[in-house]
Structure formats: C-alpha cells, structure tokens
Motif scaffolding. Structure first.
Motif, PDB file in Angstrom:
ATOM      1  N   THR A  20     -10.995  -2.441   1.846  1.00  0.00           N
ATOM      2  CA  THR A  20     -10.053  -1.673   2.650  1.00  0.00           C
ATOM      3  C   THR A  20      -8.680  -2.334   2.675  1.00  0.00           C
ATOM      4  O   THR A  20      -7.655  -1.652   2.744  1.00  0.00           O
ATOM      5  N   MET A  21      -8.655  -3.656   2.589  1.00  0.00           N
ATOM      6  CA  MET A  21      -7.398  -4.396   2.678  1.00  0.00           C
ATOM      7  C   MET A  21      -6.673  -4.518   1.337  1.00  0.00           C
ATOM      8  O   MET A  21      -5.516  -4.923   1.304  1.00  0.00           O
ATOM      9  N   ILE A  22      -7.308  -4.169   0.231  1.00  0.00           N
ATOM     10  CA  ILE A  22      -6.700  -4.318  -1.093  1.00  0.00           C
ATOM     11  C   ILE A  22      -5.314  -3.684  -1.170  1.00  0.00           C
ATOM     12  O   ILE A  22      -4.395  -4.292  -1.704  1.00  0.00           O
ATOM     13  N   PRO A  23      -5.111  -2.476  -0.641  1.00  0.00           N
ATOM     14  CA  PRO A  23      -3.765  -1.893  -0.739  1.00  0.00           C
ATOM     15  C   PRO A  23      -2.682  -2.716  -0.043  1.00  0.00           C
ATOM     16  O   PRO A  23      -1.506  -2.572  -0.344  1.00  0.00           O
ATOM     17  N   LEU A  24      -3.069  -3.586   0.863  1.00  0.00           N
ATOM     18  CA  LEU A  24      -2.083  -4.392   1.581  1.00  0.00           C
ATOM     19  C   LEU A  24      -1.712  -5.670   0.846  1.00  0.00           C
ATOM     20  O   LEU A  24      -0.788  -6.373   1.264  1.00  0.00           O
ATOM     21  N   GLN A  25      -2.424  -5.986  -0.229  1.00  0.00           N
ATOM     22  CA  GLN A  25      -2.116  -7.193  -0.979  1.00  0.00           C
ATOM     23  C   GLN A  25      -0.797  -7.007  -1.718  1.00  0.00           C
ATOM     24  O   GLN A  25      -0.491  -5.921  -2.203  1.00  0.00           O
ATOM     25  N   LEU A  26      -0.029  -8.057  -1.815  1.00  0.00           N
ATOM     26  CA  LEU A  26       1.254  -7.994  -2.509  1.00  0.00           C
ATOM     27  C   LEU A  26       1.072  -7.510  -3.946  1.00  0.00           C
ATOM     28  O   LEU A  26       0.195  -7.990  -4.656  1.00  0.00           O
ATOM     29  N   GLY A  27       1.882  -6.567  -4.334  1.00  0.00           N
ATOM     30  CA  GLY A  27       1.878  -6.094  -5.710  1.00  0.00           C
ATOM     31  C   GLY A  27       0.817  -5.063  -6.028  1.00  0.00           C
ATOM     32  O   GLY A  27       0.689  -4.654  -7.168  1.00  0.00           O
TER      33      GLY A  27
END
Length: 102
Positions: free
Chosen positions: A84-91
């Motif tokens: 769920t948090m992948i979209p919040l990772q830089l880039g």
C-alpha cells in the motif's frame, strides 16, 4: 531474502539461542534426576476430571500452532502495508508533498 551479513547475524543469534536452550534442558534434566532420587515414591492419586485435561504435549503443540498462524497473519498484514505504501516511495509515484500540493 536477507542479505549475507544479515543472514550471518541471524544464524549466529539462532545458534546462541539453541545453545542456551540446550544448557537449560540439561540443567532441568539434572535437577529432575536429583529430585527423583531424593523424593520417595508417592502413591498415584487420581484427580477428578484429570482424564479430561489435555496432555502437556498437546498444550505446547496447540500454543505453537496458534503462534505460527498469528505470525503468518502478521506477516501478511505487514506485506500488505508495504504494498500500500509503494506509491509513496520516492520516484515511484506521488509523494506526500506532491499530494499535499494538489
């Protein structure tokens, strides 16, 4: 999968735990043998409902089965949070700053 240094630390930790467990088992075995030789044989007493109690082995197995299921559930939960948090990772998509600017 864990990196080699991480795996080495984990292996060393588990080895230390196993050695500690073996030491405790040896100490308990020695204690039990000492007590058994020092205590006179007692007549067996049948406790009411004793036959309905689970064997100690069943209790341990049940507790560890439950713990395994709980740990697996927690792992799935943590993995879903990471996905769920992948979209919040830089880039990799929108970041909290970009979302706040909209």
């Amino acid at each position: 999968m864990a990196s080699k240094p991480t795996q080495d630390v984990q292996d060393e930790f588990l080895s230390t735990i196993r050695k500690s467990q073996e030491t405790v088992i040896d100490a308990i075995r020695t204690w039990a043998e000492t007590v058994q030789s020092a205590v006179p044989t007692m007549p067996s007493v049948q406790l009411p409902l004793a036959g309905k109690l689970p064997d100690p082995e069943e209790v341990v197995a049940s507790a560890y089965d439950f713990a395994e299921q709980l740990l697996a559930s927690q792992r799935r939960f943590a993995e879903e949070i990471l996905k769920t948090m992948i979209p919040l990772q830089l880039g990799t998509g929108s970041t909290p700053k970009a979302a706040a600017g909209k």
